[in-house]
Design an enzyme around this catalytic site. Structure first.
Site, short mmCIF file in Angstrom:
data_model
loop_
_atom_site.label_atom_id
_atom_site.label_comp_id
_atom_site.label_asym_id
_atom_site.label_seq_id
_atom_site.Cartn_x
_atom_site.Cartn_y
_atom_site.Cartn_z
N ARG A 1 0.84 -1.20 0.00
CA ARG A 1 0.00 0.00 0.00
C ARG A 1 0.88 1.25 0.00
O ARG A 1 0.62 2.19 -0.75
CB ARG A 1 -0.93 -0.03 1.22
CG ARG A 1 -1.79 1.21 1.36
CD ARG A 1 -2.83 1.06 2.46
NE ARG A 1 -2.27 0.66 3.75
CZ ARG A 1 -3.00 0.41 4.84
NH1 ARG A 1 -4.32 0.51 4.80
NH2 ARG A 1 -2.41 0.04 5.97
N GLU B 1 -12.54 -5.97 16.83
CA GLU B 1 -12.34 -4.69 16.14
C GLU B 1 -13.71 -4.18 15.68
O GLU B 1 -14.55 -4.96 15.23
CB GLU B 1 -11.41 -4.91 14.94
CG GLU B 1 -10.92 -3.62 14.32
CD GLU B 1 -9.82 -3.87 13.30
OE1 GLU B 1 -8.79 -4.49 13.65
OE2 GLU B 1 -10.00 -3.46 12.14
C1 3EB Z 1 -4.84 -0.40 14.34
O1 3EB Z 1 -5.45 0.52 14.89
C2 3EB Z 1 -5.62 -1.66 14.10
O2 3EB Z 1 -3.82 -0.96 8.09
O3 3EB Z 1 -5.52 0.06 7.16
C3 3EB Z 1 -7.29 -1.02 11.67
C4 3EB Z 1 -7.83 -0.38 10.55
C5 3EB Z 1 -6.02 -1.51 11.62
C6 3EB Z 1 -7.07 -0.23 9.39
C7 3EB Z 1 -5.00 -0.54 8.11
C8 3EB Z 1 -5.28 -1.37 10.45
C9 3EB Z 1 -5.80 -0.72 9.35
O4 3EB Z 1 -3.65 -0.33 14.03
C10 3EB Z 1 -5.42 -2.24 12.77
#
Ligand code: 3EB
Length: 334
Positions: A151, A324
């Site tokens: 990404r 989550e």
């Molecule tokens: C975090 O807060 C949890 O890599 O786009 C949540 C939402 C998380 C999106 C991403 C990662 C992503 O780090 C993980």
């Protein structure tokens, strides 16, 4: 909220779950997210089914439907678009043959290409699903870390002056190939960060060599709505996981984090004041299906029994995270 911009069908725990969240842009219905125990192949424009299985019924299919642009697109793109938004799922054929980091780079480069071609320069929301999220890929990195690298590389080639990263969800699945959905827009949104958390794009490299490029939430306004896209939100404070192994405390931290995002959007960006009870949709990803009753009891105490919540099995990008929560608020502008 009392307007037809949002429609909630009946939510129940039986087989017939049928919730639709309509995002209405001006007079044009943009797309509908449909939940059903039947796949959407009998529906005219089914975008795709999400791979994360539901914990509510044997099978729950999420299908996104809308007005598809019938122009002939190479590579199998099916684009939903109106005068403000573009929504699509990246065709798997564009990346299926590649290793994880290259696959992600190819997918995001393809997204940016479609955005550019269609004149939707702002990426506002992404959903990313792939198997083996915490299992080893190669070069000492797990699949999530490789995803972050791919990404980042796609973003580096973008060379945009000012970048507002989209709200995002990244969830590990039990199998299947990667699925990436996105919404892009003609107008820029406003990135919302959480003062209780280090911004993901500023995480130290212990979590991933290249940082996770997403905003904690993104506020997007159109003529008729304020939309708050809340990213997948975990039990993280600062950049540390909180309460490993404690599903109740983790759920609590997720909600505290989302409340903090609301208050930042309200206080700093003048968003209409809302509470957790005003959201149009929550998706709660739970790693261990045995935890669903615990989480549901907790959530119902806070959001009420009829809150628009879907429980899905999903793995998180850190093995010490158990739950989550992502959320979507659609606030009609009068
Ligand atoms: C975090 O807060 C949890 O890599 O786009 C949540 C939402 C998380 C999106 C991403 C990662 C992503 O780090 C993980």
């Amino acid at each position: 909220m009392t307007t037809s911009a949002i429609t909630h069908g009946s939510v129940n725990e039986a087989l017939n779950i049928n919730v639709s969240t309509d995002i209405v842009s001006g007079l044009h219905k943009f797309f509908t997210v449909r939940y059903s125990d039947e796949p959407a192949d009998n529906i005219i424009h089914s975008l795709a089914n999400v791979t994360a299985p539901s914990l509510q019924s044997e099978q729950l299919f999420e299908s996104w439907q809308g007005a598809v642009n019938h122009a002939n697109h190479p590579d199998g793109w099916q684009l939903f678009q109106n005068d403000q938004y573009l929504l699509a799922c990246v065709p798997a054929s564009l990346f299926a043959h590649l290793p994880m980091d290259q696959a992600t780079e190819a997918a995001y480069s393809a997204i940016f290409e479609q955005m550019h071609a269609g004149g939707y320069p702002y990426l506002v929301r992404t959903w990313n699903f792939f198997p083996g999220i915490t299992s080893d890929g190669y070069a000492g990195s797990d699949h999530y870390q490789l995803f972050c690298s791919g990404r980042s590389r796609a973003y580096e080639q973008q060379l945009l002056e000012e970048q507002v990263y989209p709200a995002a969800t990244v969830i590990g699945t039990q199998g299947g190939s990667m699925q990436i959905f996105f919404i892009a827009a003609k107008q820029a949104g406003i990135g919302i960060e959480n003062v209780l958390q280090v911004s993901a794009y500023d995480y130290p490299s212990i979590y991933s060599q290249d940082p996770p490029l997403f905003s904690r939430a993104l506020l997007h306004r159109n003529q008729s709505q304020e939309i708050l896209f809340v990213s997948g939100t975990a039990s993280i404070t600062g950049h540390d996981t909180q309460y490993a192994g404690d599903i109740n405390r983790q759920t609590e931290i997720c909600l505290t984090n989302i409340e903090q995002l609301i208050s930042t959007a309200v206080n700093e960006q003048n968003m209409t004041a809302i509470t957790l009870r005003d959201f149009s949709q929550f998706k709660i990803y739970i790693k261990n299906p045995h935890n669903i009753d615990t989480v549901r009891t907790h959530i119902q105490q806070i959001l009420g029994a009829n809150a628009p919540v879907h429980y899905l099995q999903g793995d998180m990008c850190r093995s010490d995270l158990s739950v989550e929560i992502e959320a979507l608020a659609i606030i009609p502008v009068i």
